[in-house]
Design a protein around this motif. Structure first.
Motif, PDB file in Angstrom:
ATOM      1  N   CYS A   1      -0.867   3.075  -3.896  1.00  0.00           N
ATOM      2  CA  CYS A   1      -0.776   1.625  -3.740  1.00  0.00           C
ATOM      3  C   CYS A   1      -0.210   1.000  -5.020  1.00  0.00           C
ATOM      4  O   CYS A   1      -0.205   1.616  -6.076  1.00  0.00           O
TER       5      CYS A   1
ATOM      6  N   THR B   1       0.817  -1.219   0.000  1.00  0.00           N
ATOM      7  CA  THR B   1       0.000   0.000   0.000  1.00  0.00           C
ATOM      8  C   THR B   1       0.850   1.267   0.000  1.00  0.00           C
ATOM      9  O   THR B   1       0.390   2.309  -0.473  1.00  0.00           O
TER      10      THR B   1
ATOM     11  N   PHE C   1      -9.266   4.084   1.671  1.00  0.00           N
ATOM     12  CA  PHE C   1      -9.335   2.675   2.039  1.00  0.00           C
ATOM     13  C   PHE C   1     -10.712   2.329   2.605  1.00  0.00           C
ATOM     14  O   PHE C   1     -11.114   2.854   3.641  1.00  0.00           O
TER      15      PHE C   1
ATOM     16  N   LEU D   1      -7.974   0.284  -5.165  1.00  0.00           N
ATOM     17  CA  LEU D   1      -7.053   0.798  -4.166  1.00  0.00           C
ATOM     18  C   LEU D   1      -6.795   2.270  -4.456  1.00  0.00           C
ATOM     19  O   LEU D   1      -6.873   2.714  -5.600  1.00  0.00           O
TER      20      LEU D   1
END
Length: 635
Positions: free
Chosen positions: A457, A399, A427, A453
């Motif tokens: 990330c 991430t 997130f 994402l």
């Protein structure tokens, strides 16, 4: 102040693209994006498609042009050598430009890969930024990695050039890097055209004629020539770096980080999540070989216009358990980010915190912990001794920035020990059962992230889209699998209890080793601990606890072990079947501080195991084997 978190998070939820477009205004672009998010592109979509930028320009040049030329940008503090070097933003730019000129002369161009295999020296950060300046893709390999491990990375990344050093320094020993580098190149099928070698005074090395080039001589010549190297525009979606992380198959996974989204996410995190303002001093006590070093030693602080500390040393032994407090005092650090294992080491050597009062920590505001579960006992100890908020937060190499934390910059939320707090904007954290269904609040399950994402990330693995999909996206369609187990409570706080591999099944009960470790850590004589599940014919698995005692403990070890067992039975109950505790001198860990529970479990279960490439001291596994054998385990 009242926290703005819920308002900000709701704003991201209602308009994700608008949220990140606004955050992107804090980055300088050569060309703005056509789409904030291009959903059909790549494996799950690309951020800032069509934009052009340069990460080195945003981290250095724009600050030189914008009034920070004389501000200290980078401090190299070596507790091992007792030396300190400071670079202003203007001086840092000069070093980067000179090295970029050397790389360009050696044929490095946009898209080429450069492996950086270096100790914790300023030149490691300068090399990363010089690659970024040229649009080359850097891949930092932790200094001192075995030749076989380095060779696999050379063959996967296929670098045009390697930047290395003659040696690295550990407390009490010098690690020769050059024989490891030469051995790796001999093993690798791909041969780099050149190697730039930084000769350190502690141990010089021989060079290979026609391949090896002296770093200092080459950079000095580039400075003398006055060669200017402008920042090369790259697509926002082009890779900035590849960082290898261990793969379950033994073949390392090359985590790719793009340029545009990476800058946007990291810049936003510094103020809003870490609560640090431009011009302040931020210290991530990690290594440039790990993701924390990439994100929060090199890139995020410089993108934000901060002063960043690159520290060569250990939390204890260079020279004592007060080293961290000395660094904070010497440089006016306002926020420290380190691994919980570092604080457990300090607590073990100085349980009363006597070194803290010897240093002026008046400018120090916040301690951030990540990389390994932060047990409540360690957090309480740090709070009590330092008198500042201690923020546990959770994220991964993949991430690149925190998934979950207490957002200091948005206003802190109430602390819940054992929780890294709430999800950060970008997130959407869910908890699923093994069949992929969401579970009720307070129910242990698989922690996943709803796609897409956010910026920053990984968009994929290096040259391995299918492997990326299979490893992270296939098991729970529409979600990214974190491979962590945990739960969300009624207030939306996330609790990460263990890697999913560390959930053990005791007579049909799924139990978290992390919950047991929390209990072990509460015992006043315990400095560090780990719990694994070992095979049992009747119950399937039973827990085995390992404890390291505080320095100076003289009580009967058997009595302490009985007390620890009783504590677990009291807190978790007989269902845990917790009866086995083994006292050891130290726990086996990676160089980044993660406890090697999986290897310990294989030893206990008499399974075949390989020496982990990232282990800090291989001798510890012999100690574990012997300690288990005295209990009739693993023999």
């Amino acid at each position: 102040m009242a926290s703005r978190y819920h308002e900000v998070y709701a704003g991201w939820q209602s308009d994700p693209e608008g949220f990140w477009a606004k955050a992107a205004e804090d980055i300088d672009w050569f060309r703005r994006w056509d789409k904030v998010f291009d959903a059909p592109a790549g494996v799950y979509g690309h951020w800032f498609a069509g934009a052009e930028c340069n990460t080195c320009f945003n981290a250095v040049d724009r600050h030189v042009e914008g009034g920070r030329a004389d501000q200290i940008a980078l401090v190299h503090d070596s507790a091992v050598t007792g030396t300190m070097t400071r670079f202003t933003y203007a001086e840092l730019k000069a070093e980067i430009v000179a090295l970029a000129a050397v790389l360009a002369k050696l044929g490095v161009e946009k898209g080429d890969r450069v492996i950086i295999y270096m100790p914790m020296v300023a030149e490691a950060a300068i090399a990363m930024l010089a690659c970024a300046r040229l649009g080359a893709v850097h891949s930092v390999v932790f200094g001192g990695f075995a030749a076989t491990e380095l060779a696999t990375r050379i063959d996967d990344a296929r670098p045009k050039l390697i930047i290395s050093a003659s040696c690295g320094l550990e407390p009490g020993r010098v690690v020769a890097y050059k024989p490891l580098l030469d051995g790796a190149i001999d093993l690798a099928g791909h041969k780099p055209a050149s190697c730039l070698i930084l000769q350190r005074p502690q141990l010089a090395c021989d060079t290979v004629p026609g391949r090896d080039i002296d770093y200092a001589d080459a950079v000095s010549a580039a400075k003398a020539s006055g060669t200017d190297v402008p920042c090369v525009p790259v697509a926002a979606t082009d890779p900035l770096y590849v960082l290898y992380t261990s793969g379950t198959t033994g073949q390392p996974k090359g985590v790719v980080r793009d340029n545009g989204g990476h800058m946007v996410a990291l810049k936003w995190s510094m103020q809003n999540e870490f609560g640090v303002a431009p011009g302040e001093v931020f210290w991530a006590a990690s290594d440039v070989g790990w993701v924390v070093g990439h994100s929060y030693i090199v890139y995020a602080p410089l993108l934000h216009g901060c002063t960043t500390i690159l520290f060569e040393g250990k939390p204890v032994g260079t020279p004592d358990a007060g080293t961290f407090w000395r660094v904070i005092a010497d440089h006016g650090v306002v926020a420290l980010f380190t691994a919980p294992t570092a604080f457990r080491a300090i607590k073990k050597e100085d349980p009363k915190g006597e070194f803290v009062s010897k240093h002026d920590l008046s400018r120090f505001r916040t301690l951030f912990l990540a990389g390994e579960r932060a047990d409540p006992e360690t957090i309480r100890w740090a709070e009590q001794k330092l008198g500042v908020p201690v923020i546990d937060h959770w994220w991964q190499t993949e991430t690149g920035h925190p998934i979950s934390q207490n957002p200091v910059g948005l206003g802190m939320l109430p602390v819940k020990y054992g929780s890294p707090c709430v999800p950060m904007p970008g997130f959407d954290v869910r908890v699923l059962d093994d069949a992929g269904h969401e579970v009720a609040r307070n129910t242990l399950g698989n922690v996943v992230l709803k796609l897409p994402l956010p910026p920053g990330c990984l968009p994929t693995l290096w040259n391995a889209d299918k492997r990326f999909h299979d490893a992270y996206l296939a098991e729970f369609p529409g979600y990214y699998k974190t491979a962590d187990a945990g739960y969300v409570d009624d207030d939306g706080y996330l609790f990460i209890m263990a890697r999913t591999d560390d959930i053990i099944n005791v007579a049909g009960h799924r139990l978290s080793t992390g919950a047991m470790e929390e209990v072990l850590a509460e015992h006043p004589d315990v400095a560090e601990c780990a719990v694994i599940g070992i095979a049992d014919a009747m119950k399937g698995q039973i827990p085995c606890g390992f404890v390291v005692l505080n320095s100076g403990v003289t009580r009967d070890i058997a009595e302490i072990e009985r007390e620890v067992v009783a504590l677990v039975r009291e807190r978790i109950g007989p269902v845990a079947a917790f009866k086995l505790v083994v006292t050891i001198k130290r726990l086996p860990k990676t160089r980044s501080g993660k406890i090697l529970r999986g290897t310990m479990q294989k030893i206990a279960d008499k399974e075949a195991w390989a020496m982990p490439a990232t282990i800090d001291d291989p001798a510890i596994l012999d100690e574990i084997t012997q300690a288990l054998a005295t209990r009739g385990i693993g023999v």
